[in-house]
Write a protein that holds these residues in place. Structure first.
Motif, mmCIF file in Angstrom:
data_model
loop_
_atom_site.group_PDB
_atom_site.id
_atom_site.type_symbol
_atom_site.label_atom_id
_atom_site.label_comp_id
_atom_site.label_asym_id
_atom_site.label_seq_id
_atom_site.Cartn_x
_atom_site.Cartn_y
_atom_site.Cartn_z
ATOM 1 N N GLU A 193 0.826 -1.209 0.000
ATOM 2 C CA GLU A 193 0.000 0.000 0.000
ATOM 3 C C GLU A 193 0.859 1.256 0.000
ATOM 4 O OE1 GLU A 193 -3.229 0.121 -0.471
ATOM 5 O OE2 GLU A 193 -3.115 -2.057 -0.680
ATOM 6 N N HIS A 194 1.991 1.205 0.702
ATOM 7 C CA HIS A 194 2.903 2.352 0.717
ATOM 8 C C HIS A 194 3.447 2.613 -0.684
ATOM 9 C CE1 HIS A 194 5.764 5.196 2.463
ATOM 10 N NE2 HIS A 194 6.689 4.656 1.684
ATOM 11 N N LEU A 195 3.801 1.559 -1.398
ATOM 12 C CA LEU A 195 4.302 1.721 -2.765
ATOM 13 C C LEU A 195 3.230 2.309 -3.674
ATOM 14 C CD1 LEU A 195 6.297 -1.611 -3.238
ATOM 15 C CD2 LEU A 195 7.231 0.675 -2.860
ATOM 16 N N ARG A 196 2.004 1.868 -3.533
ATOM 17 C CA ARG A 196 0.914 2.386 -4.363
ATOM 18 C C ARG A 196 0.665 3.866 -4.095
ATOM 19 N NH1 ARG A 196 -3.078 -2.775 -3.205
ATOM 20 N NH2 ARG A 196 -2.159 -4.206 -4.735
ATOM 21 N N ALA A 197 0.871 4.277 -2.853
ATOM 22 C CA ALA A 197 0.628 5.671 -2.493
ATOM 23 C C ALA A 197 1.815 6.581 -2.818
ATOM 24 C CB ALA A 197 0.298 5.772 -1.008
ATOM 25 N N ASN A 198 2.958 5.986 -3.136
ATOM 26 C CA ASN A 198 4.173 6.763 -3.409
ATOM 27 C C ASN A 198 4.834 6.249 -4.684
ATOM 28 O OD1 ASN A 198 4.634 8.434 -0.696
ATOM 29 N ND2 ASN A 198 3.953 6.380 -0.139
ATOM 30 N N VAL A 199 4.079 6.317 -5.773
ATOM 31 C CA VAL A 199 4.532 5.710 -7.023
ATOM 32 C C VAL A 199 5.835 6.325 -7.524
ATOM 33 C CG1 VAL A 199 3.953 5.396 -9.455
ATOM 34 C CG2 VAL A 199 2.219 4.998 -7.703
ATOM 35 N N SER A 200 6.009 7.620 -7.362
ATOM 36 C CA SER A 200 7.173 8.288 -7.947
ATOM 37 C C SER A 200 8.442 8.128 -7.123
ATOM 38 C CB SER A 200 6.883 9.777 -8.135
ATOM 39 O OG SER A 200 6.656 10.406 -6.886
ATOM 40 N N THR A 201 8.339 7.509 -5.955
ATOM 41 C CA THR A 201 9.505 7.348 -5.081
ATOM 42 C C THR A 201 10.032 5.923 -5.155
ATOM 43 O OG1 THR A 201 8.613 9.003 -3.561
ATOM 44 C CG2 THR A 201 10.358 7.570 -2.722
ATOM 45 N N ARG A 202 11.277 5.771 -5.533
ATOM 46 C CA ARG A 202 11.897 4.451 -5.594
ATOM 47 C C ARG A 202 12.368 4.063 -4.197
ATOM 48 N NH1 ARG A 202 11.309 0.671 -9.514
ATOM 49 N NH2 ARG A 202 13.260 -0.220 -10.265
ATOM 50 N N ILE A 203 11.923 2.893 -3.716
ATOM 51 C CA ILE A 203 12.282 2.430 -2.378
ATOM 52 C C ILE A 203 13.050 1.128 -2.520
ATOM 53 C CG2 ILE A 203 11.400 1.790 -0.100
ATOM 54 C CD1 ILE A 203 8.879 3.393 -0.759
ATOM 55 N N SER A 204 14.192 1.053 -1.884
ATOM 56 C CA SER A 204 15.055 -0.116 -2.036
ATOM 57 C C SER A 204 14.454 -1.338 -1.366
ATOM 58 C CB SER A 204 16.440 0.166 -1.450
ATOM 59 O OG SER A 204 16.374 0.222 -0.027
ATOM 60 N N LEU A 205 14.895 -2.490 -1.790
ATOM 61 C CA LEU A 205 14.422 -3.740 -1.215
ATOM 62 C C LEU A 205 14.768 -3.848 0.266
ATOM 63 C CD1 LEU A 205 13.052 -6.455 -1.637
ATOM 64 C CD2 LEU A 205 15.243 -7.367 -2.459
ATOM 65 N N PRO A 206 15.987 -3.511 0.690
ATOM 66 C CA PRO A 206 16.269 -3.556 2.136
ATOM 67 C C PRO A 206 15.386 -2.619 2.947
ATOM 68 C CG PRO A 206 18.320 -3.521 0.879
ATOM 69 C CD PRO A 206 17.209 -3.262 -0.102
ATOM 70 N N ASP A 207 15.082 -1.428 2.399
ATOM 71 C CA ASP A 207 14.213 -0.504 3.122
ATOM 72 C C ASP A 207 12.802 -1.073 3.266
ATOM 73 O OD1 ASP A 207 16.165 1.351 3.550
ATOM 74 O OD2 ASP A 207 15.627 2.626 1.856
ATOM 75 N N GLN A 238 7.395 -2.107 -8.478
ATOM 76 C CA GLN A 238 7.450 -0.645 -8.466
ATOM 77 C C GLN A 238 7.512 -0.086 -9.879
ATOM 78 O OE1 GLN A 238 9.910 1.396 -5.377
ATOM 79 N NE2 GLN A 238 10.601 -0.688 -4.894
ATOM 80 N N THR A 239 8.319 -0.700 -10.724
ATOM 81 C CA THR A 239 8.427 -0.226 -12.103
ATOM 82 C C THR A 239 7.081 -0.285 -12.803
ATOM 83 O OG1 THR A 239 10.747 -0.882 -12.276
ATOM 84 C CG2 THR A 239 9.528 -0.637 -14.340
ATOM 85 N N ARG A 240 6.339 -1.365 -12.588
ATOM 86 C CA ARG A 240 5.046 -1.514 -13.259
ATOM 87 C C ARG A 240 4.010 -0.538 -12.693
ATOM 88 N NH1 ARG A 240 4.436 -5.843 -16.707
ATOM 89 N NH2 ARG A 240 6.371 -7.023 -16.962
ATOM 90 N N LEU A 241 4.078 -0.237 -11.406
ATOM 91 C CA LEU A 241 3.211 0.802 -10.860
ATOM 92 C C LEU A 241 3.503 2.145 -11.524
ATOM 93 C CD1 LEU A 241 3.168 0.183 -6.983
ATOM 94 C CD2 LEU A 241 1.291 -0.189 -8.587
ATOM 95 N N ARG A 242 4.775 2.460 -11.679
ATOM 96 C CA ARG A 242 5.164 3.743 -12.272
ATOM 97 C C ARG A 242 4.744 3.806 -13.739
ATOM 98 N NH1 ARG A 242 11.366 3.818 -10.453
ATOM 99 N NH2 ARG A 242 11.339 6.113 -10.443
ATOM 100 N N MET A 243 4.847 2.673 -14.433
ATOM 101 C CA MET A 243 4.444 2.656 -15.839
ATOM 102 C C MET A 243 2.931 2.794 -15.989
ATOM 103 S SD MET A 243 7.070 2.717 -17.611
ATOM 104 C CE MET A 243 8.828 2.562 -17.299
ATOM 105 N N GLY A 244 2.187 2.290 -15.022
ATOM 106 C CA GLY A 244 0.741 2.482 -15.064
ATOM 107 C C GLY A 244 0.381 3.952 -14.965
#
Length: 294
Positions: free
Chosen positions: A197-211, A239-245
């Motif tokens: 849900e955090h990724l969906r709400a912050n599409v333009s922000t790249r978040i690393s796997l460890p984070d 994340q890439t596919r969310l951003r492409m959407g």
């Protein structure tokens, strides 16, 4: 000594119910579209006090019951299962069963009887099994609205067009039951759900796997496995596919340049954005924008 309740199959105030004549069921089932899924019986029983049904040899059709309010129980060979508001009861054809409304809080139920070649696969996708026939729903109102559509179509007449429309609504309801059930599973048992849900709400922000793993309180390897199980993708690809959407939406609805769209979805390099866009869509952002639509 308390007298046992006499259970009724139907006859409840405000009930709605349609049952197809069995010769029509046989005829419709031979039609290519309806052979995949056909609604044979459908109904709604509001506050169905003393409602109950016993089928010692199971039903000829697959039975789906959505509990909108109140509660009840279902007994199958594996044992007794509670059914509460917001849950669905899925009973495959041929499985012996008994279900009944609770005496103090009788259920309001919307129900379908289904036949067809694709019905077993649709019901299996909901997560229900003969041993665990009760599943949760993320948005019961949407499923109920579709069952209501089925009833209204079948109340109109019994033409093939009405049956086809009711079949489509039932198919949609079963698909939602499967999709919503998976969402609930993640919310209840999968710690990656909050990060998704955090990724969906912050599409333009790249978040690393460890984070992401730290956010979930898991090791990177464990988090990665759970994430792929939940989404079908690795975390970075997701994340890439969310951003492409989001990029597709901007290309479709604005006149912004490709570089501007790339920046909006978190790519500082427009060329790299274009390469990723082509990898996923099979065409460049410019080609995508210029394609015929509508």
């Amino acid at each position: 000594m308390t007298e046992p309740l006499i259970r009724r199959r139907e006859g409840f105030a405000g009930q709605r119910m349609r049952v197809l004549p069995r010769p029509l069921v046989a005829l419709a089932s031979s039609s290519p579209p309806l052979s995949q899924l056909l609604v044979t019986d459908v109904g709604c029983f509001p506050r169905a006090s003393t409602h109950g049904r016993t089928r010692t040899h199971g039903a000829e059709q697959h039975v789906v019951i959505v509990c909108a309010a109140g509660r009840g129980t279902c007994t199958v060979p594996s044992g007794v299962h509670a059914v509460q508001a917001g849950q669905a009861l899925v009973i495959p054809a041929g499985l012996p069963h008994r279900y009944e409304a609770d005496a103090k809080e009788p259920w309001t139920i919307w129900w379908l009887h289904l036949v067809g070649q694709q019905v077993p696969a649709l019901l299996a996708a909901s997560g229900a099994t003969p041993d665990q026939p009760v599943v949760g729903m993320g948005d019961p109102s949407r499923v109920i609205a579709l069952i209501d559509t089925v009833i209204r179509r079948m109340e109109r007449d019994e033409t093939m067009s009405a049956l086809l429309a009711s079949s489509g609504a039932a198919w949609h309801a079963m698909a939602l039951l499967a999709a919503d059930r998976r969402t609930i599973t993640r919310q209840q048992a999968d710690p990656v759900d909050a990060t998704i849900e955090h990724l969906r709400a912050n599409v333009s922000t790249r978040i690393s796997l460890p984070d992401l793993a730290r956010m979930a309180g898991l090791s990177v390897s464990h988090y990665s496995a759970l994430f792929r199980r939940a989404t079908g993708y690795g975390a970075l690809e997701y994340q890439t596919r969310l951003r492409m959407g989001t990029a597709r939406e901007l290309l479709d609805t604005t006149d912004r340049s490709v570089a501007s769209v790339a920046a909006q979805v978190g790519f500082t390099d427009a060329l790299y954005f274009s390469r990723q866009f082509r990898r996923i869509h099979g065409m460049s952002p410019t080609e995508y924008r210029s394609r015929d639509t509508g």
